[in-house]
Write an enzyme that holds these catalytic residues in place. Structure first.
Site, PDB file in Angstrom:
ATOM      1  N   ASP A 184      34.743  17.094  28.597  1.00  6.60           N
ATOM      2  CA  ASP A 184      34.346  18.498  28.608  1.00  6.60           C
ATOM      3  C   ASP A 184      35.251  19.251  27.631  1.00  6.60           C
ATOM      4  O   ASP A 184      36.456  19.351  27.843  1.00  6.60           O
ATOM      5  CB  ASP A 184      34.495  19.061  30.027  1.00  6.60           C
ATOM      6  N   GLU A 227      29.755  18.965  26.532  1.00  2.00           N
ATOM      7  CA  GLU A 227      30.162  17.976  27.525  1.00  2.00           C
ATOM      8  C   GLU A 227      29.194  16.806  27.544  1.00  2.00           C
ATOM      9  O   GLU A 227      28.030  16.927  27.183  1.00  2.00           O
ATOM     10  CB  GLU A 227      30.276  18.594  28.924  1.00  2.00           C
TER      11      GLU A 227
END
Length: 377
Positions: A25, A120
């Site tokens: 992420d 992500e």
């Protein structure tokens, strides 16, 4: 039940296949790209958003987050919380380019990459191209390459499945790495508040608290039949997750479950005045879905009132719309099913396709209760 005795409850099943999953992420991605590309913005509260009453925050730097600014927040509220914020209009061309560069780094390690958004992705590194001995080593190298080559930072979670990796990647943000080893799953999970479970929003969390469920340990202690009586089919999923069970594989090039487009109006307007926008959005959605090998059988109309209440109307057809005109007619017909009265004003309208299907769509796997293996990842 507490985390301290959890490992006496779960018996390892060494016959179950072990996955090694990394969830990466990017940290405050859009804002970080802006700060990277403009040194004058570094260390300052940056808010990626258009100014205006109708704008929402796309991203906020960590300097802005200290003031309470968050993604999806109205821009006017962000400005009140952080008067010193520097507002930058989003530049998705640059963000997509940065995302593609991150993806290229992922591909050095595995081809099993499932992007969730520009910032992500899940990676299955059970077998990795670099022949590194553990998923932890893979995650460390990926983060180092992103930092050294792109001058950006990423947080990563390493775990035996996607559910746990997602939680882990958020554990030491920003610029952190957290690993959940298979033998640590229950001791890690049980003390967590149920709100940490991906997919458990405020409404579901409130329903849980009403029946005495505050932690994952509380979920763990309940029988499947009780969870199903309270939460229907979602009770099975909660039963699994409380035990750290998630059999969902990393799916490369996952096809979107829906295609949609929406517009926020400069000023609130009555429902009768939305026809032009609906026609334009239907044309945009039709063009986006044209040539898609799958068939979308459900048409969705989305509206948001002046008071920020959202409502949808949908129609599932025996066969997909055959033309843009048919899609438009259906969307306009759905508008007639809104019964809030002629004086109600609206700030947003959207049109979308969902319920895409093909003959090759796999059926959902049957639930099999099996704990993850006691083996380092």
């Amino acid at each position: 039940m507490t985390a301290s005795n959890a490992q006496n409850v779960v018996v390892a099943d060494t016959s179950a296949p072990l996955r090694k999953i990394v969830h990466v992420d990017m940290d405050a991605f859009y804002a970080s790209v802006e700060q990277r590309d403009n040194p004058e913005l570094r260390g300052k509260p940056v808010v990626v958003a258009w100014r205006g009453n109708r704008s929402v925050v796309c991203a906020a730097s960590y300097e802005a987050r200290r003031y309470g600014v968050r993604s999806a927040m109205p821009a006017v509220r962000a400005e009140r919380l952080c008067p010193e914020a520097i507002f930058i209009p989003p530049d998705f061309v640059r963000y997509k380019a940065a995302s593609a560069a991150v993806r290229e780094i992922f591909q050095r390690h595995t081809d099993l990459i499932e992007p969730l958004s520009l910032d992500e992705a899940y990676l299955d590194v059970t077998e990795n191209k670099m022949q590194l001995p553990t998923a932890t080593r893979v995650a460390k190298m990926i983060r180092e390459q992103i930092r050294e080559e792109l001058n950006l930072t990423a947080s990563a979670g390493v775990a035996p499945n996607k559910f746990l990796a997602k939680i882990a990647s958020d554990w030491k943000k920003p610029n952190g790495l957290f690993v959940i080893q298979p033998h640590e799953v229950q001791s890690f999970l049980l003390p967590l508040p149920v709100g940490r479970i991906p997919g458990v929003g405020q409404v579901t969390e409130s329903r849980m608290k009403a029946v005495g469920i505050a932690t994952v340990g509380d979920l763990y202690a309940l029988e499947l039949s009780i969870l199903e009586s309270h939460f229907g089919s979602y009770g099975l999923r909660l039963y699994q997750l409380a035990r750290g069970i998630d059999h969902n594989p990393v799916v490369p090039n996952r096809v979107s479950k829906s295609i949609s487009a929406e517009d926020t109006f400069p000023e609130d307007i009555p429902l009768a005045d939305t026809e032009l926008q609906i026609r334009r959005l239907a044309e945009k959605v039709w063009k986006s879905s044209h040539g898609n090998a799958r068939a979308a059988k459900t048409v969705v109309l989305k509206l948001k009132t002046k008071e920020f209440s959202s409502l949808t109307r949908s129609l599932t057809l025996p066969a997909p719309p055959s033309s843009c005109d048919e899609l438009t007619r259906i969307a306009l017909a759905l508008r007639e099913r809104v019964e809030l009265g002629p004086k109600q004003l609206y700030r947003l309208v959207g049109v979308g396709f969902s319920n895409f299907q093909t003959a090759e769509d796999p059926a959902s796997p049957l639930f099999v209760e099996e704990p993850v293996q006691d083996q380092l990842i």
